[in-house]
Design an enzyme around this catalytic site. Structure first.
Site, PDB file in Angstrom:
ATOM      1  N   CYS A 163       0.889  -1.170   0.000  1.00 33.52           N
ATOM      2  CA  CYS A 163       0.000   0.000   0.000  1.00 33.52           C
ATOM      3  C   CYS A 163       0.914   1.203   0.000  1.00 33.52           C
ATOM      4  O   CYS A 163       1.433   1.583   1.043  1.00 33.52           O
ATOM      5  CB  CYS A 163      -0.927   0.008   1.215  1.00 33.52           C
ATOM      6  SG  CYS A 163      -1.897   1.530   1.318  1.00 33.52           S
ATOM      7  N   CYS A 175      -0.408   4.189   2.274  1.00 36.54           N
ATOM      8  CA  CYS A 175      -0.487   4.085   3.739  1.00 36.54           C
ATOM      9  C   CYS A 175      -0.265   2.652   4.197  1.00 36.54           C
ATOM     10  O   CYS A 175       0.866   2.196   4.320  1.00 36.54           O
ATOM     11  CB  CYS A 175      -1.813   4.647   4.250  1.00 36.54           C
ATOM     12  SG  CYS A 175      -1.875   4.703   6.044  1.00 36.54           S
ATOM     13  N   SER A 176      -1.358   1.911   4.410  1.00 32.79           N
ATOM     14  CA  SER A 176      -1.210   0.611   5.072  1.00 32.79           C
ATOM     15  C   SER A 176      -2.375  -0.325   4.787  1.00 32.79           C
ATOM     16  O   SER A 176      -2.638  -1.215   5.578  1.00 32.79           O
ATOM     17  CB  SER A 176      -1.106   0.847   6.576  1.00 32.79           C
ATOM     18  OG  SER A 176      -2.267   1.549   7.007  1.00 32.79           O
ATOM     19  N   CYS A 177      -3.084  -0.106   3.688  1.00 34.01           N
ATOM     20  CA  CYS A 177      -4.279  -0.907   3.414  1.00 34.01           C
ATOM     21  C   CYS A 177      -3.910  -2.384   3.291  1.00 34.01           C
ATOM     22  O   CYS A 177      -2.947  -2.734   2.623  1.00 34.01           O
ATOM     23  CB  CYS A 177      -4.964  -0.402   2.148  1.00 34.01           C
ATOM     24  SG  CYS A 177      -5.630   1.254   2.409  1.00 34.01           S
TER      25      CYS A 177
END
Lengths: 100, 202
Positions: free
Chosen positions: B100, B103-105
């Protein structure tokens, strides 16, 4: 009048291919689950989401809007917390004074 | 951006925010505890079972590749509130890697909390620029000629990898196969292998 430069400038969170971290190894051993603080923030966010008080995009927008120094300095869940607090204040759910 | 403890001011901010929300009757300790327990329960075993079943059952495999969300629901996992789940099928010629960049999906419902490195600036920036170098840091060296396809998970769509069934697993049961699959295999930074040292989180 000069033609404005319309090429998009990558925002700070748009890290794909960013050369700044070209020589930074991935810390593959750094994979512990979140600490107590992180889990509390995560759970609070999930409760507020279920109640329709915050969306993923609102949270995301507020993280992406952090000043660059904070974006790269705060821990992951510290950024989440600031975003959740900002959305709650913006919507009048809590007041700024209460969080001082 | 290492995995450090929170600052005192962040702990104080969380306490004040929780107190203000509780004072107004918006959240309760019980609700927060329930959410925390449900997040703690989500773990890579679910995803591993989805992979193992796909190695055994062609119909399940077709469902998994067609609609990951439906497949997860069929495993008894509630995907309510989660974005759609897509499943990337590794083949003899193509390996998939999930990142991602923004971000951090991450498909938390089926593989649990994302590890810290997945959220790190180094992984997010380099996975798309030099995936083979990143894979090498995980000890993964792909055969020459294998294509690497890097796929970005987003706030609106999450991905997991369906790795190839490793050699030497003929006749294995679903449970045996499930035990072989790790979280990292489903992100695509490692490959399931018989007899590998299980030093990394399952």
């Amino acid at each position: 009048m000069e033609t404005p430069n319309l090429a998009p400038f990558p925002a700070q969170h748009d890290l794909g291919g960013n050369p700044r971290f070209r020589c930074t190894p991935v810390e593959i051993e750094d994979d512990a689950p979140p600490d107590d603080f992180g889990k509390r923030v995560d759970a609070l966010r999930a409760v507020l989401r279920d109640k329709g008080l915050i969306t993923t995009d609102e949270q995301r927008f507020n993280i992406e809007s952090l000043p660059e120094a904070e974006y790269f300095d705060l821990t992951y869940y510290e950024k989440w917390l600031r975003a959740v607090a900002a959305v709650m204040i913006a919507k009048g759910v809590v007041t700024w004074e209460e969080l001082q | 951006m290492a995995n450090q403890p929170p600052r005192a001011e962040s702990l104080a901010l969380l306490a004040k925010l929780e107190a203000a929300l509780k004072r107004r009757g918006i959240v309760s300790d019980e609700e927060i505890e329930l959410k925390r327990a449900s997040a703690d329960r989500a773990n890579p075993m679910t995803g591993a079972r989805m992979v193992a079943r796909a190695w055994i059952d062609p119909e399940w495999r077709a469902l998994l590749l067609r609609d990951g969300t439906a497949a997860a629901e069929a495993m008894g996992i509630s995907m309510r509130g989660n974005p759609p789940l897509g499943v990337l099928e590794d083949t003899a010629g193509v390996h998939h890697l999930v990142v991602c960049t923004l971000c951090s999906c991450y498909p938390r419902a089926i593989i649990g909390y994302p590890p810290h490195w997945y959220k790190s600036a180094a992984y997010r920036s380099r996975a798309v620029r030099e995936p083979r170098a990143v894979l090498a840091e995980f000890g993964t060296v792909l055969p020459a000629g294998m294509q690497v396809r890097v796929v970005d998970s987003t706030a609106d769509f999450r991905w997991m990898v369906l790795p190839q069934r490793p050699a030497g697993t003929e006749g294995w049961t679903e449970d045996q196969l499930t035990a072989l699959v790790t979280r990292d295999d489903m992100v695509g930074v490692t490959l399931p292998r018989v007899g590998r040292r299980e030093s990394r989180a399952a």
